[in-house]
Write an enzyme that holds these catalytic residues in place. Structure first.
Site, short mmCIF file in Angstrom:
data_model
loop_
_atom_site.label_atom_id
_atom_site.label_comp_id
_atom_site.label_asym_id
_atom_site.label_seq_id
_atom_site.Cartn_x
_atom_site.Cartn_y
_atom_site.Cartn_z
N HIS A 114 21.81 17.10 0.74
CA HIS A 114 21.99 17.97 -0.45
C HIS A 114 20.90 17.89 -1.55
CE1 HIS A 114 26.18 19.48 0.01
NE2 HIS A 114 26.43 18.03 0.55
N CYS A 125 24.51 21.43 4.21
CA CYS A 125 25.90 21.01 4.43
C CYS A 125 26.66 21.70 5.28
CB CYS A 125 26.57 20.27 3.20
SG CYS A 125 27.49 19.13 3.54
N GLU A 184 19.88 20.20 -3.53
CA GLU A 184 20.28 20.65 -4.83
C GLU A 184 21.10 19.38 -5.74
OE1 GLU A 184 22.10 20.90 -2.06
OE2 GLU A 184 24.23 21.18 -2.57
#
Lengths: 233, 85
Positions: free
Chosen positions: A207, A86, A209
């Site tokens: 993302h 990002c 994560e």
């Protein structure tokens, strides 16, 4: 495997990625402040998401000139893997570790939703746990994710297999430009993530994560971190 | 001396902000407005008396930080001088 997670003023996903790394590698990463010109040797460097320096001037432009990024560039040149997520993707492109630039979303809106990504290759330390052509679902949250590169750069990226992920429909169809909903930001060729030439640097807008625990809506991001662990262990 | 830097998007690079501004102006009763391109204007105070030297330094500043030359052009102007690249 030991990782470092960079922290800039305005970063906000450093905790998320640290937690994902700890969950999957079993080791807490080192958190490295942007003003540090040197930090402990690690197997992986993560540049996390957020709004470094308040997105002043251009997203990632100020962070790209910070002391810590000078050191990251030195280590990347030695082959230390770098993962930019990002705002981290914006920072590594501004730092010149990846070609092109992330522009304002073509529809001008902040986009926060799950997207489907087509994995373009399994031949990298970041994507070896996925199959080429596999579709994964992960969230995006950004206003400047509209990837752009000039025609020559784009052709080189495509020819050398440097596209890591493309936005696609749930069935894997990579469709046309904005409005076709699979592409959330107008990104050229539906690009969601790219590698450098040696595939040791990966930048992506989504993302992974935030897709590592079932209670948060999906676990398709786990493969990326597991792949890194496997490749670096 | 004082310097002015204009950073603008290169031709052919989509400028959705410019488009949105144009549409708003059309809607506000300015139908004569056509294409709109939005850029940045930066004013800098430079501790230098030689305009040529200042321009060379400013050019470096633009390439290193102020503009992203993948998508942006820049122009440098020393206040009191003719505009130039």
């Amino acid at each position: 495997m030991k990782a470092a997670v960079l922290v800039f003023p305005g970063s906000n996903r450093e905790g998320d990625v640290a937690q994902a790394l700890e969950l999957i590698t079993g080791r807490r990463p080192a958190m490295v402040w942007h003003g540090d010109g040197d930090f402990e040797k690690t197997d992986l460097i993560v540049v996390p998401g957020g709004f470094s320096y308040g997105d002043y001037l251009r997203c990632g432009a100020m962070a790209a000139q910070s002391p810590v990024m000078a050191e990251v560039k030195r280590r990347a040149a030695q082959g230390v893997p770098v993962l930019g997520i990002c705002n981290g993707f914006q920072i590594v492109t501004e730092a010149g570790l990846l070609p092109g630039v992330l522009m304002r979303n073509a529809h001008l809106k902040f986009v926060c939703s799950d997207v489907h990504l087509k994995v373009e290759t399994s031949q990298s330390l970041f994507t070896n746990r996925y199959q080429a052509g596999q579709v994964i679902r992960v969230p995006v949250a950004h206003a400047e994710g509209n990837y752009f590169a000039d025609a020559d750069t784009l052709k080189a990226l495509e020819d050398r297999g440097q596209i890591a992920f493309r936005y696609c429909a749930p069935d894997g169809t990579v469709d046309g430009p904005l409005g076709k909903q699979a592409n959330p930001n107008g990104s050229i060729n539906n690009i969601a993530g790219i590698f450098n030439e040696t595939k040791t640097v990966l930048g992506l807008m989504p993302h992974p994560e935030n897709a590592v625990e079932p209670m948060f809506g999906g676990t398709d991001g786990i493969g990326l971190f597991e792949g890194i662990v496997e490749a670096l262990s | 001396m004082k310097a002015r830097v204009h950073v603008t998007l290169k031709n052919g690079v989509l400028d959705p902000q410019g488009k949105a501004i144009g549409h708003s102006l059309n809607r506000l009763g300015f139908p004569e407005v056509g294409d709109v391109r939005q850029g940045k204007y930066i004013e800098l105070e430079i501790a230098e008396t030689d305009a040529t030297k200042a321009k060379a330094r400013l050019d470096e500043m633009c390439r290193k930080l102020l503009a992203n030359t993948v998508i942006e052009n820049y122009s440098i102007e020393i206040v009191g001088e003719q505009a130039g690249q």
